[in-house]
Design an enzyme around this catalytic site. Structure first.
Site, short mmCIF file in Angstrom:
data_model
loop_
_atom_site.label_atom_id
_atom_site.label_comp_id
_atom_site.label_asym_id
_atom_site.label_seq_id
_atom_site.Cartn_x
_atom_site.Cartn_y
_atom_site.Cartn_z
N ASP A 111 -30.01 12.50 -65.28
CA ASP A 111 -30.42 13.67 -66.05
C ASP A 111 -30.77 14.79 -65.08
O ASP A 111 -31.51 14.59 -64.12
CB ASP A 111 -31.65 13.33 -66.90
CG ASP A 111 -32.12 14.54 -67.70
OD1 ASP A 111 -31.38 14.97 -68.59
OD2 ASP A 111 -33.22 15.05 -67.41
N GLU A 168 -24.00 14.21 -67.41
CA GLU A 168 -23.78 15.03 -68.59
C GLU A 168 -22.96 16.24 -68.18
O GLU A 168 -23.16 16.78 -67.10
CB GLU A 168 -25.15 15.48 -69.11
CG GLU A 168 -25.24 15.62 -70.58
CD GLU A 168 -26.65 16.00 -70.99
OE1 GLU A 168 -26.84 16.32 -72.15
OE2 GLU A 168 -27.57 16.00 -70.14
N CYS A 218 -34.44 8.45 -79.06
CA CYS A 218 -35.28 7.41 -78.47
C CYS A 218 -34.37 6.33 -77.88
O CYS A 218 -33.55 5.76 -78.61
CB CYS A 218 -36.21 6.80 -79.52
SG CYS A 218 -37.07 5.31 -78.91
N CYS A 272 -35.13 2.69 -79.70
CA CYS A 272 -34.74 2.35 -81.08
C CYS A 272 -33.59 3.20 -81.61
O CYS A 272 -33.03 2.89 -82.67
CB CYS A 272 -35.94 2.46 -82.02
SG CYS A 272 -36.39 4.18 -82.35
N CYS A 310 -42.48 7.58 -79.50
CA CYS A 310 -41.64 7.46 -80.69
C CYS A 310 -42.39 6.67 -81.76
O CYS A 310 -43.32 5.92 -81.45
CB CYS A 310 -40.33 6.77 -80.31
SG CYS A 310 -39.21 6.53 -81.69
N CYS A 321 -41.45 4.14 -83.12
CA CYS A 321 -41.27 2.71 -82.85
C CYS A 321 -42.30 2.20 -81.85
O CYS A 321 -42.36 1.00 -81.58
CB CYS A 321 -39.86 2.42 -82.36
SG CYS A 321 -39.56 2.88 -80.64
N ASP A 349 -37.43 12.99 -69.17
CA ASP A 349 -36.21 12.95 -68.36
C ASP A 349 -35.68 11.53 -68.17
O ASP A 349 -34.47 11.30 -68.18
CB ASP A 349 -36.47 13.60 -66.99
CG ASP A 349 -36.85 15.07 -67.12
OD1 ASP A 349 -36.51 15.67 -68.16
OD2 ASP A 349 -37.48 15.60 -66.19
ZN LIG Z 1 -38.05 4.70 -80.87
#
Ligand SMILES: [Zn+2]
Length: 376
Positions: free
Chosen positions: A188, A280, A333, A336, A352, A354, A361
């Site tokens: 990243d 990327e 995320c 998940c 998150c 979850c 990053d």
């Molecule tokens: Zn998550």
């Protein structure tokens, strides 16, 4: 299995006053020939709808040299002039293939000062390079040796805005591929740190996979900013302004040189430690919000780093994957797969639903890796 590649080696050199004068004249003649040939091609193209070939341009050059007003073109080596025509030919080929815009004139002030010498226009003997029309060899600072048995095929001489002279020597080099590595890594491009890797490399990244901007850069940038402020205060056309401009160019050159050095070390480590590298495509992504110096530098570094990763991966038998620039790497995320609705730039850490706690990053780097592997 070793592979043969063409590789450029760049060094500084210090011309004698005579050499500097000869080179300055050569730069000027090469620019004139380029511009004049461009003018002729443009006329043929717009008035007659005709494409001019390299051979025609080259014949025209011979004619120009016979005229009284352009006879001075005979005073410099003919090879850099021919090479200027070849560069123009390449620029037109790119234009006709829709890879580039229509070629533009080279300006005396803004264009890069360089001259290219092919095999017939220089000698390489006992580790010394002598250019055509020059009495003695160039005084080159050999910061590293050329590869064993290297045969230079092209020598490009240039002078940058900071007044420094460089010689870039194109050689054949033998690259031995590295042993296969088993790792895969996502990268990243950061804002607060230079890069974040999806898995750390000891001695290169910190434990979280982050690579900081080089330590000296902060001081270098302060020096640059100070030089730019000083330049802004000087009167136009004054001697002091010229001096101040040189100081700015030097400060700039120092930053880009040290950065390039740093990037070379990083990209070599990344390619060495991983069989697969995923990045990327950041062609248009807004990495840093404002149009600041930081942004210009980080954009330029990213482009440069990508080029380095591309050729080093090819050299050493590694795989480089590029994921689409619209991929929501920061908002996803990595634990998940839930997509967050927004992720403002100032959010560095988040949790998150979850329960996974993410560094922005590092999470993005893990997503980039997963996307690359999935697309493959
Ligand atoms: Zn998550």
């Amino acid at each position: 299995m070793a592979r043969i590649v063409k590789r450029a080696f760049k060094f500084r050199f210090y011309p004698t006053p005579e050499q500097a004068e000869e080179l300055a004249r050569t730069f000027g003649c090469a620019r004139l020939v380029y511009n004049k040939a461009l003018e002729e091609r443009t006329r043929a193209y717009t008035l007659e709808g005709r494409k001019v070939s390299y051979v025609e341009s080259s014949a025209a050059l011979t004619e120009w040299k016979r005229t009284e007003e352009l006879a001075f073109l005979n005073e410099v080596s003919s090879v850099p002039l021919q090479q200027a025509l070849r560069h123009l030919q390449a620029a037109f080929a790119n234009f006709f293939a829709k890879r580039a815009k229509y070629p533009t004139f080279k300006s005396r002030k803004k264009s890069r000062l360089s001259a290219e010498y092919t095999r017939s226009a220089f000698t390489y003997r006992d580790g010394r390079i002598t250019l055509a029309k020059m009495g003695g060899p160039l005084r080159i600072v050999w910061s590293r040796p050329l590869p064993e048995g290297a045969v230079p095929s092209t020598v490009t001489v240039s002078k940058d805005a900071a007044g420094r002279w460089f010689v870039s020597i194109l050689c054949q080099d033998t690259i031995r591929p590295l042993d296969p590595a088993d790792g895969a890594v996502g990268i990243d491009a950061g804002i607060t740190s230079l890069l974040t890797l999806s898995r750390p490399i000891p001695g290169v990244t910190d434990a979280a996979g982050k690579i900081a901007n080089p330590r000296h850069e902060r001081a270098d940038r302060r020096r640059l900013a100070r030089a730019q402020r000083a330049l802004a205060r000087k009167n136009k056309g004054s001697n002091n302004r010229a001096k101040a401009r040189l100081t700015v160019a030097r400060a700039h050159a120092r930053i880009t040189d040290r950065r390039r050095d740093h990037l070379h070390k990083l990209t070599t480590s990344i390619v060495r430690e991983n069989q697969t590298v995923v990045i990327e495509d950041l062609t248009v992504r807004n990495m840093v919000k404002n149009h600041s110096l930081a942004r210009a530098i980080s954009d330029a570094s990213w482009r440069e780093m990508r080029t380095m990763l591309e050729y080093k991966a090819a050299w050493y038998g590694r795989e480089l994957l590029v994921v689409d620039r619209w991929f929501p790497s920061s908002r996803l995320c990595s634990a998940c797969g839930t997509l967050q609705r927004s992720m403002p730039l100032n959010v560095r850490d988040w949790v998150c639903a979850c329960g996974a706690a993410h560094d922005r990053d590092a999470n993005a780097a893990r997503n980039i890796l997963a996307a690359g592997l999935a697309e493959r």
